[in-house]
Design an enzyme around this catalytic site. Structure first.
Site, PDB file in Angstrom:
ATOM      1  N   GLU A   1      -0.903  13.644 -23.550  1.00  0.00           N
ATOM      2  CA  GLU A   1      -0.380  12.271 -24.169  1.00  0.00           C
ATOM      3  C   GLU A   1      -1.617  12.009 -25.399  1.00  0.00           C
ATOM      4  O   GLU A   1      -2.812  12.079 -25.075  1.00  0.00           O
ATOM      5  CB  GLU A   1      -0.079  11.307 -23.449  1.00  0.00           C
ATOM      6  CG  GLU A   1       1.032  11.321 -22.475  1.00  0.00           C
ATOM      7  CD  GLU A   1       1.272  10.016 -21.666  1.00  0.00           C
ATOM      8  OE1 GLU A   1       2.080   9.229 -22.114  1.00  0.00           O
ATOM      9  OE2 GLU A   1       0.649  10.055 -20.605  1.00  0.00           O
TER      10      GLU A   1
ATOM     11  N   HIS B   1       5.701  14.246 -11.288  1.00  0.00           N
ATOM     12  CA  HIS B   1       6.321  15.021 -12.389  1.00  0.00           C
ATOM     13  C   HIS B   1       5.791  16.459 -12.539  1.00  0.00           C
ATOM     14  O   HIS B   1       6.719  17.286 -12.599  1.00  0.00           O
ATOM     15  CB  HIS B   1       5.981  14.338 -13.742  1.00  0.00           C
ATOM     16  CG  HIS B   1       6.273  12.774 -14.073  1.00  0.00           C
ATOM     17  ND1 HIS B   1       7.647  12.457 -13.521  1.00  0.00           N
ATOM     18  CD2 HIS B   1       5.997  12.035 -14.710  1.00  0.00           C
ATOM     19  CE1 HIS B   1       7.731  11.131 -13.510  1.00  0.00           C
ATOM     20  NE2 HIS B   1       6.695  10.496 -14.480  1.00  0.00           N
TER      21      HIS B   1
ATOM     22  N   LYS C   1      -4.475  11.273 -20.871  1.00  0.00           N
ATOM     23  CA  LYS C   1      -4.211  10.509 -21.931  1.00  0.00           C
ATOM     24  C   LYS C   1      -5.100  10.820 -22.972  1.00  0.00           C
ATOM     25  O   LYS C   1      -6.410  10.956 -22.821  1.00  0.00           O
ATOM     26  CB  LYS C   1      -4.246   9.087 -21.636  1.00  0.00           C
ATOM     27  CG  LYS C   1      -2.958   8.798 -20.708  1.00  0.00           C
ATOM     28  CD  LYS C   1      -2.860   7.228 -20.406  1.00  0.00           C
ATOM     29  CE  LYS C   1      -1.222   7.082 -19.565  1.00  0.00           C
ATOM     30  NZ  LYS C   1      -0.239   7.283 -20.583  1.00  0.00           N
TER      31      LYS C   1
ATOM     32  N   LYS D   1       0.296  15.568 -28.511  1.00  0.00           N
ATOM     33  CA  LYS D   1       1.198  15.389 -27.299  1.00  0.00           C
ATOM     34  C   LYS D   1       2.149  16.410 -27.277  1.00  0.00           C
ATOM     35  O   LYS D   1       2.660  17.091 -28.069  1.00  0.00           O
ATOM     36  CB  LYS D   1       2.043  13.934 -28.065  1.00  0.00           C
ATOM     37  CG  LYS D   1       3.443  13.820 -26.894  1.00  0.00           C
ATOM     38  CD  LYS D   1       4.057  12.596 -27.735  1.00  0.00           C
ATOM     39  CE  LYS D   1       5.320  12.401 -27.010  1.00  0.00           C
ATOM     40  NZ  LYS D   1       5.066  11.971 -25.712  1.00  0.00           N
TER      41      LYS D   1
END
Length: 544
Positions: free
Chosen positions: A271, A295, A395, A400
């Site tokens: 991300e 995930h 992050k 992305k």
């Protein structure tokens, strides 16, 4: 016509809440009548792309009651209600459905609908601009003020709203997991659990194995396992589901799907954003709990599992469980050698200066929470014994992307003197669903017989004339229809925590340092060394 289904698609085992199938006559003749084009549950294509007798297979859902606890929260606003609006627009359910929203905010139904109208214009603007459709959808919403942790008169109001015990009834817990047991107790106390009731649990299911078991036990006191739907929205993503088709509908590819042909597998969820307004939650969770435990391990299971006996829920989940149980245990020494954790500092993302994690928290205190984690592991099976799997998430990274890289092994005895790097298959899940296969080919312009890599590329958006459902669109109605295939079973939750928990324990004893990395990079510098000892590169380094 876009609400027509061929009766041949009916499921003879159809149960309550599953789609009803109807057939409409076709006025076309000739080849158009014999070759309809099907759009499975997606949004109808633009008019200029429709064929003369295009028929869309729309999963009609019987009337249902869907109750959202935590209906004023961010998840409901950004994901759940927009997903329902899109499925309503696609005619998967009609105005006989009811969506009952509960929360601790003292609102009337009219006030709540007004808030939802603004929300839907923000998060589903393409559909919300159709005023008639939006107003019809808003009329399905009822708001009930309710503090689920207290016994009060508002439970009776909810009970009066749910007066038909024969309708399919789904309770969706978009609240803190600590409230799950209390909500279930309230539902039981007020006789709101029927034989047609299901409950959907949002992640995280606990923060460790003990807390996960406590949540599962608390919910399990009131609901049987087959009525509990633990949602992981990654399993609703089209790119993740397509792994099954890619592997098991293509025998030639499945023949290569093992250590014999595959050198390593990379699974990345990167991300560019920071923690934003999730700082208070994220600082107690971190990347390992927030992304890896659910995930990424679920994606790993889809990549690594053996072929299930069928696509029935338990056949799929049995094979995933085998993978989780076969993961190499993470001893303290294994954690020290095979896990990297990091935290982003100030840097530049997309040409803009951004603050570091501690600054984003706005607490004025340092934090030892990881915003990046990379793990090297192996699966102790005959299929995968010699193939390392690399899991990575973070992050404020450079790009992305959510992708899987299947790196093939080099030619054992190459006959070409200028062989390029071995081929690879890239399965991109986000931001766009794509497949790329890198193969060696002769370069016709190089002179002599020179070989270089060339890429075969497929974009799902261009290949299939249908707009894909958001993962929540699919999963919400799967829960209504009673299809648990894309939800997580309790033993999967326990197995994933058993593997992750030793990593958390090792971090408590500072066996793995928290390494800083500048925002806009690909994580701590030592991450490259994790692959280098296997002679491998991260995907972004292959492209430079």
């Amino acid at each position: 016509m876009y609400v027509v289904n061929d009766a041949a698609h009916q499921n003879p085992l159809q149960t309550r809440g599953r789609p009803s199938i109807s057939t409409a006559p076709c006025s076309c003749s000739g080849p158009f009548a014999r070759k309809p084009r099907l759009f499975y549950g997606g949004h109808p294509p633009p008019a200029d792309q429709r064929e003369p007798c295009t028929m869309a297979l729309v999963n009609r859902t019987e009337p249902f009651d869907f109750v959202i606890f935590g209906a004023t929260g961010d998840l409901t606003r950004r994901k759940l209600l927009p997903a329902f609006l899109r499925r309503f627009h696609a005619r998967e359910f009609d105005q006989e459905a009811r969506i009952i929203c509960t929360a601790r905010s003292e609102l009337t139904t009219e006030q709540f609908r007004n808030l939802c109208s603004a929300t839907l214009h923000e998060f589903a603007p393409d559909i919300a601009k159709d005023t008639e459709t939006l107003n019809q959808f808003l009329s399905l919403l009822t708001y009930v003020y309710l503090d689920a942790t207290e016994d009060g008169p508002h439970w009776q109001e909810l009970s009066a709203t749910l007066s038909d015990a024969e309708r399919t009834r789904v309770f969706y817990f978009a609240t803190a997991p600590a409230l799950y047991s209390a909500i279930c107790a309230g539902l039981s106390q007020h006789n709101l659990i029927t034989q047609h009731t299901r409950v959907v649990l949002e992640k995280p299911i606990g923060t460790d194995l003990q807390s996960a078991n406590e949540i599962n036990e608390g919910v399990g006191r009131y609901f049987s396992e087959d009525a509990i739907y633990r949602i992981d929205h990654y399993l609703g993503k089209e790119g993740v589901q397509n792994i099954l088709a890619l592997r098991f509908a293509n025998p030639a590819l499945e023949q290569l799907w093992s250590s014999e042909a595959i050198a390593h597998v990379q699974i990345t969820a990167a991300e560019t954003v920071g923690v934003g307004d999730r700082g208070s939650y994220y600082d107690k969770s971190g990347a390992l709990r927030d992304m890896v435990q659910n995930h990424l391990l679920q994606v790993l299971c889809m990549v690594a599992m053996d072929a299930p006996a069928s696509l029935r829920a338990d056949d799929l989940r049995n094979e995933k469980l085998k993978v989780l149980n076969a993961l190499r245990p993470m001893t303290p020494d294994m954690v020290r050698k095979n896990v990297i954790r990091g935290q982003y500092t100030a840097g530049r993302v997309k040409g803009e200066d951004v603050p570091g994690y501690v600054e984003d928290l706005k607490t004025g205190r340092p934090s030892d929470t990881e915003t990046f984690v990379a793990i090297r592991t192996k699966i102790r099976t005959a299929r995968w014994g010699n193939t390392p799997f690399y899991l990575r998430t973070g992050k404020r990274l450079a790009t992305k992307t959510t992708e899987i890289v299947i790196q093939f092994r080099p030619q054992v005895w190459p006959i070409f003197t200028n062989m390029p790097s071995p081929g690879r298959l890239v399965i991109r899940i986000a931001p766009h669903e794509e497949l790329s296969l890198v193969l060696a080919a002769r370069d016709p312009g190089a002179g002599g017989f020179r070989v270089r890599n060339a890429t075969l590329h497929m974009s799902y958006e261009n290949e299939f004339a249908v707009q894909y459902q958001d993962s929540y669109e699919r999963l919400l109605l799967d829960a209504v229809r009673g299809d648990p295939a894309l939800f997580i079973r309790r033993d999967e939750v326990e197995a994933s925590w058993k593997w992750v928990e030793p990593i958390l324990d090792s971090w408590r004893y500072a066996l793995t340092p928290l390494e800083p990395y500048p925002a806009g990079s690909w994580g701590p510098a030592t991450t490259r060394a994790l692959l280098a000892r296997d002679g491998a590169l991260w995907h972004e380094d292959m492209l430079t």
